[in-house]
Design a protein around this motif. Structure first.
Motif, PDB file in Angstrom:
ATOM      1  N   THR A 135       0.832  -1.198   0.000  1.00 35.46           N
ATOM      2  CA  THR A 135       0.000   0.000   0.000  1.00 35.46           C
ATOM      3  C   THR A 135       0.870   1.253   0.000  1.00 35.46           C
ATOM      4  N   ALA A 136       1.872   1.272   0.873  1.00 36.68           N
ATOM      5  CA  ALA A 136       2.750   2.449   0.958  1.00 36.68           C
ATOM      6  C   ALA A 136       3.434   2.725  -0.373  1.00 36.68           C
ATOM      7  N   ARG A 137       3.926   1.673  -1.017  1.00 37.50           N
ATOM      8  CA  ARG A 137       4.626   1.858  -2.301  1.00 37.50           C
ATOM      9  C   ARG A 137       3.679   2.385  -3.370  1.00 37.50           C
ATOM     10  N   THR A 138       2.469   1.834  -3.411  1.00 37.85           N
ATOM     11  CA  THR A 138       1.518   2.254  -4.442  1.00 37.85           C
ATOM     12  C   THR A 138       1.076   3.693  -4.228  1.00 37.85           C
ATOM     13  N   VAL A 139       0.799   4.065  -2.991  1.00 38.28           N
ATOM     14  CA  VAL A 139       0.393   5.450  -2.705  1.00 38.28           C
ATOM     15  C   VAL A 139       1.499   6.406  -3.120  1.00 38.28           C
ATOM     16  N   GLU A 140       2.748   6.078  -2.818  1.00 41.17           N
ATOM     17  CA  GLU A 140       3.864   6.931  -3.209  1.00 41.17           C
ATOM     18  C   GLU A 140       3.996   7.010  -4.728  1.00 41.17           C
ATOM     19  N   THR A 141       3.807   5.882  -5.404  1.00 39.20           N
ATOM     20  CA  THR A 141       3.906   5.865  -6.864  1.00 39.20           C
ATOM     21  C   THR A 141       2.850   6.760  -7.500  1.00 39.20           C
ATOM     22  N   VAL A 142       1.614   6.626  -7.033  1.00 40.18           N
ATOM     23  CA  VAL A 142       0.521   7.417  -7.601  1.00 40.18           C
ATOM     24  C   VAL A 142       0.708   8.906  -7.272  1.00 40.18           C
ATOM     25  N   ALA A 143       1.043   9.210  -6.035  1.00 38.81           N
ATOM     26  CA  ALA A 143       1.224  10.614  -5.644  1.00 38.81           C
ATOM     27  C   ALA A 143       2.376  11.249  -6.408  1.00 38.81           C
ATOM     28  N   ASP A 144       3.488  10.538  -6.532  1.00 40.79           N
ATOM     29  CA  ASP A 144       4.629  11.066  -7.293  1.00 40.79           C
ATOM     30  C   ASP A 144       4.265  11.250  -8.755  1.00 40.79           C
ATOM     31  N   GLY A 145       3.488  10.305  -9.293  1.00 39.17           N
ATOM     32  CA  GLY A 145       3.086  10.403 -10.692  1.00 39.17           C
ATOM     33  C   GLY A 145       2.177  11.584 -10.955  1.00 39.17           C
ATOM     34  N   PHE A 146       1.244  11.820 -10.020  1.00 41.58           N
ATOM     35  CA  PHE A 146       0.379  12.991 -10.159  1.00 41.58           C
ATOM     36  C   PHE A 146       1.191  14.283 -10.051  1.00 41.58           C
ATOM     37  N   GLU A 147       2.151  14.304  -9.134  1.00 44.97           N
ATOM     38  CA  GLU A 147       2.946  15.509  -8.937  1.00 44.97           C
ATOM     39  C   GLU A 147       3.815  15.815 -10.154  1.00 44.97           C
ATOM     40  N   SER A 148       4.409  14.772 -10.744  1.00 42.69           N
ATOM     41  CA  SER A 148       5.313  14.974 -11.885  1.00 42.69           C
ATOM     42  C   SER A 148       4.583  15.039 -13.209  1.00 42.69           C
ATOM     43  N   GLY A 149       3.317  14.647 -13.209  1.00 43.55           N
ATOM     44  CA  GLY A 149       2.553  14.617 -14.445  1.00 43.55           C
ATOM     45  C   GLY A 149       2.829  13.409 -15.305  1.00 43.55           C
ATOM     46  N   THR A 150       3.524  12.413 -14.764  1.00 49.83           N
ATOM     47  CA  THR A 150       3.862  11.210 -15.532  1.00 49.83           C
ATOM     48  C   THR A 150       2.807  10.125 -15.403  1.00 49.83           C
ATOM     49  N   LEU A 151       1.783  10.364 -14.581  1.00 49.47           N
ATOM     50  CA  LEU A 151       0.752   9.358 -14.352  1.00 49.47           C
ATOM     51  C   LEU A 151      -0.615  10.015 -14.510  1.00 49.47           C
ATOM     52  N   ASP A 152      -1.454   9.457 -15.384  1.00 52.15           N
ATOM     53  CA  ASP A 152      -2.810   9.999 -15.506  1.00 52.15           C
ATOM     54  C   ASP A 152      -3.772   9.135 -14.684  1.00 52.15           C
ATOM     55  N   GLU A 153      -5.070   9.494 -14.721  1.00 54.35           N
ATOM     56  CA  GLU A 153      -6.043   8.799 -13.884  1.00 54.35           C
ATOM     57  C   GLU A 153      -6.186   7.327 -14.263  1.00 54.35           C
ATOM     58  N   TYR A 154      -6.107   7.045 -15.555  1.00 54.74           N
ATOM     59  CA  TYR A 154      -6.214   5.655 -16.004  1.00 54.74           C
ATOM     60  C   TYR A 154      -5.058   4.829 -15.440  1.00 54.74           C
ATOM     61  N   GLU A 155      -3.848   5.361 -15.526  1.00 55.33           N
ATOM     62  CA  GLU A 155      -2.673   4.645 -15.031  1.00 55.33           C
ATOM     63  C   GLU A 155      -2.708   4.510 -13.509  1.00 55.33           C
ATOM     64  N   ALA A 156      -3.250   5.541 -12.848  1.00 53.59           N
ATOM     65  CA  ALA A 156      -3.399   5.453 -11.397  1.00 53.59           C
ATOM     66  C   ALA A 156      -4.380   4.346 -11.021  1.00 53.59           C
ATOM     67  N   LEU A 157      -5.460   4.243 -11.797  1.00 51.90           N
ATOM     68  CA  LEU A 157      -6.439   3.185 -11.551  1.00 51.90           C
ATOM     69  C   LEU A 157      -5.808   1.806 -11.728  1.00 51.90           C
ATOM     70  N   ALA A 158      -4.946   1.675 -12.731  1.00 52.14           N
ATOM     71  CA  ALA A 158      -4.257   0.403 -12.957  1.00 52.14           C
ATOM     72  C   ALA A 158      -3.369   0.050 -11.767  1.00 52.14           C
ATOM     73  N   GLU A 159      -2.687   1.060 -11.217  1.00 55.90           N
ATOM     74  CA  GLU A 159      -1.840   0.823 -10.046  1.00 55.90           C
ATOM     75  C   GLU A 159      -2.678   0.354  -8.853  1.00 55.90           C
ATOM     76  N   LEU A 160      -3.822   0.988  -8.657  1.00 48.52           N
ATOM     77  CA  LEU A 160      -4.662   0.633  -7.520  1.00 48.52           C
ATOM     78  C   LEU A 160      -5.314  -0.736  -7.715  1.00 48.52           C
ATOM     79  N   SER A 161      -5.668  -1.068  -8.948  1.00 46.64           N
ATOM     80  CA  SER A 161      -6.229  -2.394  -9.219  1.00 46.64           C
ATOM     81  C   SER A 161      -5.193  -3.482  -8.941  1.00 46.64           C
ATOM     82  N   ALA A 162      -3.952  -3.223  -9.318  1.00 46.50           N
ATOM     83  CA  ALA A 162      -2.872  -4.173  -9.036  1.00 46.50           C
ATOM     84  C   ALA A 162      -2.660  -4.311  -7.527  1.00 46.50           C
ATOM     85  N   LEU A 163      -2.826  -3.197  -6.804  1.00 41.91           N
ATOM     86  CA  LEU A 163      -2.688  -3.248  -5.351  1.00 41.91           C
ATOM     87  C   LEU A 163      -3.774  -4.124  -4.734  1.00 41.91           C
TER      88      LEU A 163
END
Length: 308
Positions: free
Chosen positions: A67-95
């Motif tokens: 959980t900690a790793r995924t939250v950091e990945t999604v938050a960092d991706g949103f901050e850097s603009g390298t992750l959109d909502e679809y990709e964030a959803l994929a990360e959470l589904s994998a979690l």
């Protein structure tokens, strides 16, 4: 029993927890509460509650490293603009998949439905197939056998120093991971038999090796229990016509040597060795199921006690 789907755990425990964690992570990165609300699909008032510390979270999910790793990945991706909502959803589904595979979602599900405890349930991962049903039957057999052994009179005195284990193999077992047994083994304490845990696959080597060697010769024999080698017990077995089979105690090539002996002399209900340097004398009682093996042992114990 109250039926609860794993998806209910995801909706009621996982999703609120991850929303809170993501809101706090984004708040730390300088996102406004409205920006966070837009990202998470909640109201600004909800975000205010999340970041203020008032929101409840499920600690078993929040504390999991996945959980900690995924939250950091999604938050960092949103901050850097390298992750959109679809990709964030994929990360959470994998979690979710990670946490359902013997993770905290699974643990919460077992707590909500006690009937699942000890079944090694992986319904979320594999579904309700024939092998899963076979695994559940094997685990249930070992669990019942361990409890029967614990409450059978006279068993405490035959528990060896190394502990007792009882195991059952799947119908198509090929290695130790296909045999369920008690993790940590069954032990004796103050004249009582203690079963420390529910059965798991791959929890035994010697009992599993004995079962696999026997099943390779006689497929009807899929279970065994080990106890201390005791002459009175062996005499009781002989009186019942079981003709105990004596085998070597050595560990080297043990399983293959056992298979060879079973091919030569047949699979017998009672198999024993007299120990060696550093190896405690052990007897194995075999059966079609673990419950059968324990019942067979239980039938021998009164006669063995009377021989003393």
């Amino acid at each position: 029993m109250s039926l609860q789907l794993p998806s209910e755990i995801v909706v009621e425990r996982f999703l609120p927890t991850v929303r809170v964690l993501l809101a706090r992570a984004l708040d730390e990165r300088g996102f406004t509460q409205q920006e966070i609300a837009d990202r998470l699909g909640v109201t600004q008032a909800a975000v205010s509650r999340y970041v203020s510390g008032d929101a409840d979270i499920e600690d078993r999910i929040a504390d999991d490293p996945h959980t900690a790793r995924t939250v950091e990945t999604v938050a960092d991706g949103f901050e850097s603009g390298t992750l959109d909502e679809y990709e964030a959803l994929a990360e959470l589904s994998a979690l979710v998949d990670e946490l359902e595979d013997r993770g905290p979602i699974c643990a919460i599900h077992e707590a909500e439905m006690p009937a699942l405890a000890g079944l090694g349930c992986d319904l979320c991962v594999r579904g309700d197939d024939d092998r899963l049903r076979a695994e559940r039957e094997v685990l249930a057999d070992v669990r019942k056998a361990a409890r029967l052994f614990a409450r059978t009179e006279g068993t405490a005195r035959v528990v060896p120093n190394v502990g007792t284990n009882v195991g059952t193999a799947l119908p198509d077992a090929t290695d130790h991971a296909d045999v369920a047994a008690i993790p940590g083994r069954i032990y004796e304490m103050d004249g009582r038999v203690e079963v420390p845990a529910n059965p798991e696959f791959g929890a035994s080597r010697h009992v599993a090796g004995t079962v696999l060697a026997a099943a390779a010769v006689d497929s009807t024999v899929r279970a065994a229990i080990n106890v201390r080698t005791d002459e009175a017990l062996l005499d009781a077995a002989r009186d019942r016509g079981f003709d105990p089979l004596r085998v070597d105690a050595g560990y080297e090539d043990r399983d293959s040597r056992l298979r060879e002996r079973f091919r030569e002399d047949g699979v017998r209900p009672v198999v024993y060795h007299e120990g060696a340097f550093g190896i405690e004398p052990i007897t194995y009682v075999l059966g079609e199921t673990a419950v059968d093996a324990v019942r067979r042992l239980g039938d021998l114990l009164p006669a063995a006690a009377s021989d003393r």
